[in-house]
Design an enzyme around this catalytic site. Structure first.
Site, PDB file in Angstrom:
ATOM      1  CE  LYS A  80      40.039 -24.643  -0.214  1.00 18.25           C
ATOM      2  NZ  LYS A  80      39.087 -23.789   0.494  1.00 18.25           N
ATOM      3  N   GLY A 180      26.589 -12.258  -7.033  1.00 18.95           N
ATOM      4  CA  GLY A 180      26.419 -13.686  -6.774  1.00 18.95           C
ATOM      5  C   GLY A 180      25.541 -13.930  -5.563  1.00 18.95           C
ATOM      6  CB  VAL A 181      22.059 -13.788  -4.792  1.00 13.84           C
ATOM      7  CG1 VAL A 181      22.241 -12.412  -4.200  1.00 13.84           C
ATOM      8  CG2 VAL A 181      21.549 -13.661  -6.234  1.00 13.84           C
ATOM      9  N   GLY A 182      24.268 -16.838  -4.508  1.00 12.99           N
ATOM     10  CA  GLY A 182      24.221 -18.300  -4.333  1.00 12.99           C
ATOM     11  C   GLY A 182      24.106 -18.622  -2.855  1.00 12.99           C
TER      12      GLY A 182
HETATM   13  P1  NAD Z   1      27.757 -20.624  -4.848  1.00 15.98           P
HETATM   14  O1  NAD Z   1      28.248 -21.339  -6.045  1.00 15.98           O
HETATM   15  O2  NAD Z   1      26.602 -21.164  -4.080  1.00 15.98           O
HETATM   16  O3  NAD Z   1      27.368 -19.116  -5.253  1.00 15.98           O
HETATM   17  C1  NAD Z   1      28.060 -18.372  -6.206  1.00 15.98           C
HETATM   18  C2  NAD Z   1      27.011 -17.636  -7.033  1.00 15.98           C
HETATM   19  O4  NAD Z   1      27.713 -16.782  -7.949  1.00 15.98           O
HETATM   20  C3  NAD Z   1      26.129 -18.572  -7.862  1.00 15.98           C
HETATM   21  O5  NAD Z   1      24.782 -18.251  -7.679  1.00 15.98           O
HETATM   22  C4  NAD Z   1      26.595 -18.305  -9.289  1.00 15.98           C
HETATM   23  O6  NAD Z   1      25.550 -18.469 -10.239  1.00 15.98           O
HETATM   24  C5  NAD Z   1      27.032 -16.853  -9.175  1.00 15.98           C
HETATM   25  N1  NAD Z   1      27.893 -16.395 -10.267  1.00 15.98           N
HETATM   26  C6  NAD Z   1      28.746 -17.122 -11.039  1.00 15.98           C
HETATM   27  N2  NAD Z   1      29.305 -16.323 -11.971  1.00 15.98           N
HETATM   28  C7  NAD Z   1      28.808 -15.074 -11.765  1.00 15.98           C
HETATM   29  C8  NAD Z   1      29.012 -13.823 -12.401  1.00 15.98           C
HETATM   30  N3  NAD Z   1      29.824 -13.674 -13.446  1.00 15.98           N
HETATM   31  N4  NAD Z   1      28.338 -12.731 -11.930  1.00 15.98           N
HETATM   32  C9  NAD Z   1      27.500 -12.847 -10.873  1.00 15.98           C
HETATM   33  N5  NAD Z   1      27.248 -14.026 -10.255  1.00 15.98           N
HETATM   34  C10 NAD Z   1      27.905 -15.117 -10.684  1.00 15.98           C
HETATM   35  O7  NAD Z   1      29.023 -20.432  -3.899  1.00 15.98           O
HETATM   36  P2  NAD Z   1      29.042 -20.003  -2.369  1.00 15.98           P
HETATM   37  O8  NAD Z   1      29.160 -21.187  -1.508  1.00 15.98           O
HETATM   38  O9  NAD Z   1      27.957 -19.021  -2.132  1.00 15.98           O
HETATM   39  O10 NAD Z   1      30.437 -19.253  -2.282  1.00 15.98           O
HETATM   40  C11 NAD Z   1      30.605 -17.985  -2.896  1.00 15.98           C
HETATM   41  C12 NAD Z   1      32.068 -17.563  -2.764  1.00 15.98           C
HETATM   42  O11 NAD Z   1      32.401 -17.443  -1.383  1.00 15.98           O
HETATM   43  C13 NAD Z   1      33.041 -18.581  -3.364  1.00 15.98           C
HETATM   44  O12 NAD Z   1      34.103 -17.845  -3.933  1.00 15.98           O
HETATM   45  C14 NAD Z   1      33.532 -19.356  -2.155  1.00 15.98           C
HETATM   46  O13 NAD Z   1      34.821 -19.881  -2.339  1.00 15.98           O
HETATM   47  C15 NAD Z   1      33.526 -18.276  -1.087  1.00 15.98           C
HETATM   48  N6  NAD Z   1      33.378 -18.781   0.272  1.00 15.98           N
HETATM   49  C16 NAD Z   1      32.291 -19.524   0.616  1.00 15.98           C
HETATM   50  C17 NAD Z   1      32.136 -19.991   1.908  1.00 15.98           C
HETATM   51  C18 NAD Z   1      30.906 -20.784   2.308  1.00 15.98           C
HETATM   52  O14 NAD Z   1      30.659 -20.917   3.520  1.00 15.98           O
HETATM   53  N7  NAD Z   1      30.138 -21.288   1.378  1.00 15.98           N
HETATM   54  C19 NAD Z   1      33.109 -19.690   2.876  1.00 15.98           C
HETATM   55  C20 NAD Z   1      34.208 -18.909   2.523  1.00 15.98           C
HETATM   56  C21 NAD Z   1      34.345 -18.460   1.213  1.00 15.98           C
END
Ligand code: NAD
Length: 356
Positions: A80, A180-182
């Site tokens: 990392k 979290g629906v990111g």
């Molecule tokens: P992202 O930033 O696109 O989505 C996260 C979402 O959570 C956002 O929409 C944000 O507004 C929301 N959020 C923030 N604070 C919040 C709260 N208090 N309550 C509810 N929602 C809240 O990130 P992502 O790429 O979707 O990743 C999400 C998680 O998964 C992260 O922890 C990341 O490390 C992990 N992850 C992601 C991947 C990947 O392929 N992207 C792979 C492994 C792990």
């Protein structure tokens, strides 16, 4: 932190401190273990409150990547990197390229990817300095963001939990509460909705919530109330440590599986979930779909169908973890650790025989 004492405790191979005055880059690359292959892990850019906090984070995350690769059958090691700084104000092309040169100097022992504070556009900048980078944006010739694959694996993990707790892995009419629906949470909602699940979503972004409501008819709940939603699966897809002393008594779900890393604030929360009859899908297993997609990239070609077929194996792997936990009277988190460690130990043993 007594650095070498800490590195020795978990047997880290290499930690590189990167400094570049001209761009302001201050970064750390941590390589935990390369028994299974070169160390792959994201570049996290974050305004860490201290250098010690940055070091602690990169070490913890690099080790997590070793376990993630091992348990999901991926032939990559754990690594990392962290860049200390605010991605909104301090991320420049020059800084990313300086980071790319440091990554390149490791000769392929570490392969970068996107993480919090970086995206596939940033990887498309880094690729100008090094071939040792994944998740490069499509416009720059790469396969882009792996979130869809991560979400597909989360869905597979959820189905294994449903199979174990309810006897059927069907998502039809199941209630799935997503925090979290990111990037990932959106696809988790999409895949579950497509299979007939009812989506309950929380987010702090109005835009993300609107999309979930418009596309999946999601029921929206306040971020503070998501833990106590009456549902089949709670899916943390925002940040870690959400299963903690404060939340543990709130959950009304049968299982927990999401994309966030380090979902359990402490190991003992895995046991506490077990005592409450809630099945936990170990985070680094159920969220390993993105890494599986990255492995395909490292191997040379990303074919979406092949990626999804490989990612779907997370279903069987989760059931295997549950079985091991039952046999050993241990939490699923601990069972996952043991399976991950066993694979690496076996390869080390073979390597020792070959070296003799
Ligand atoms: P992202 O930033 O696109 O989505 C996260 C979402 O959570 C956002 O929409 C944000 O507004 C929301 N959020 C923030 N604070 C919040 C709260 N208090 N309550 C509810 N929602 C809240 O990130 P992502 O790429 O979707 O990743 C999400 C998680 O998964 C992260 O922890 C990341 O490390 C992990 N992850 C992601 C991947 C990947 O392929 N992207 C792979 C492994 C792990």
């Amino acid at each position: 932190m007594e650095i070498f004492e800490h590195l020795g405790k978990y047997n880290y191979q290499q930690v590189v401190f990167c400094n570049d005055n001209s761009t302001g880059l201050k970064a750390i690359i941590a390589i935990h273990d390369t028994t299974l292959g070169p160390a792959l892990g994201g570049v996290r850019m974050w305004p860490f409150p201290s250098e010690e906090a940055a070091l602690e984070d990169v070490l913890r995350l690099a080790r997590g990547m070793t376990y993630k690769a091992s348990i999901s059958g991926v032939n990559l090691g754990g690594g990392k990197s962290v860049v200390i700084g605010d991605p909104n104000t301090q991320k420049t092309e020059a800084l990313l390229r300086a980071m790319g040169r440091f990554i390149n100097s490791l000769g392929g022992k570490y392969i970068a990817g996107q993480d919090i504070g970086t995206d596939s556009h940033d990887m498309a900048v880094i690729v100008h300095e090094t071939p040792f980078v994944s998740c490069v944006h499509q416009k720059a010739g790469g396969p882009g963001d792996p979130s869809f694959a991560t979400a597909f694996g989360v869905k597979a993990g959820m189905q294994a939990l449903l199979k174990e707790s309810l006897g059927s892995d069907s998502l039809s009419d199941r209630r799935i509460a997503i925090q979290g629906v990111g990037n990932v949470g959106y696809f988790v909602a999409k895949y579950c909705h497509e299979e007939g699940a009812k989506i309950i979503a929380s987010d702090v972004s109005e835009e993300a919530l609107k999309r979930a409501k418009d596309e999946f008819d999601a029921e929206i709940v306040d971020p503070d109330n998501i833990y106590e939603v009456d549902c089949d699966i709670f899916s943390p897809c925002a940040f870690g440590a959400v299963v903690n002393d404060e939340t543990i008594s709130m959950f009304k779900c049968k299982g927990i599986a999401g994309s966030a890393n380090n979902v359990l604030a402490e190991d003992r929360h895995g046991i506490a979930l077990q005592e409450r009859g809630i099945l936990y899908g170990p985070d680094y297993l159920v969220n390993s779909g993105g890494l599986i997609r990255c492995e395909e990239e490292v191997l040379g070609e990303v074919l979406k169908d092949r990626v999804l077929e490989k990612v779907s194996r997370i279903y069987d792997q989760t059931l295997q973890v549950i079985q091991k936990a039952k046999e050993g009277g241990i939490s699923t988190a601990k069972a996952a650790d043991r399976l991950a460690e066993e694979r690496i130990e076996k390869i080390c043993a073979i390597n020792r025989i070959w070296a003799e």
